[in-house]
Design a protein around this motif. Sequence first.
Motif, PDB file in Angstrom:
ATOM      1  N   VAL A  23      29.819 -33.215  18.502  1.00  0.00           N
ATOM      2  CA  VAL A  23      30.229 -32.219  17.492  1.00  0.00           C
ATOM      3  C   VAL A  23      31.525 -31.558  17.632  1.00  0.00           C
ATOM      4  CG1 VAL A  23      29.023 -30.078  16.368  1.00  0.00           C
ATOM      5  CG2 VAL A  23      27.525 -31.647  17.564  1.00  0.00           C
ATOM      6  N   ASP A  81      31.824 -27.946  12.367  1.00  0.00           N
ATOM      7  CA  ASP A  81      30.624 -29.015  12.562  1.00  0.00           C
ATOM      8  C   ASP A  81      30.668 -30.340  12.149  1.00  0.00           C
ATOM      9  OD1 ASP A  81      28.525 -27.701  13.370  1.00  0.00           O
ATOM     10  OD2 ASP A  81      27.482 -27.714  11.452  1.00  0.00           O
ATOM     11  N   ARG A  94      30.579 -34.159  12.728  1.00  0.00           N
ATOM     12  CA  ARG A  94      29.738 -34.797  13.797  1.00  0.00           C
ATOM     13  C   ARG A  94      29.996 -36.387  13.865  1.00  0.00           C
ATOM     14  NH1 ARG A  94      26.716 -30.437  13.183  1.00  0.00           N
ATOM     15  NH2 ARG A  94      25.051 -30.277  14.860  1.00  0.00           N
TER      16      ARG A  94
END
Length: 154
Positions: free
Chosen positions: A52, A56, A58
């Motif tokens: 992460v 935010d 990923r």
Amino acid sequence: MRCPFCAHEDSQVKDSRPTEDHSAIRRRRQCTSCGARFTTFERVQLREITVVKSGDRRQPFERGKLEKSITLACRKRSIEAERIDQLVSGIQRQVETAGEAEIPSSRIGEMVMDGLRQIDSVAYIRFASVYRDFSEARDFEEFASTVQEAARGE
Ligand SMILES: [Zn+2]
């Protein structure tokens, strides 16, 4: 294990033995409902870890990326390739055994810094300067002098 023939959820293990190369366990099973026989294999599965990042974002953890950033930080320093490989493997192991499916990139950055600090102070500063994204040169100077002091104390 669900029966592939009648979808009954229970089966009985009739036989269990390692495959020839010992990379898996082969189990002969029999469905307790319809009596059909089928085989399952049990293998080591290193966990898929998601990194992460800030905002935010990923992405899957990749050893290659970790290795590249560490190698860049160590460029032109007399550090054995084996030493770098050990550091990369050590961090990969920590990430995979942390027991979490997701890990913040900052946590990995700290692991790299911990490792590089013990190997080479220049590589450490290089990595940290990129990682911490210093916006002001002064920050970097302060940081560098902290490292030098720490190195003198050893
Ligand atoms: Zn069945």
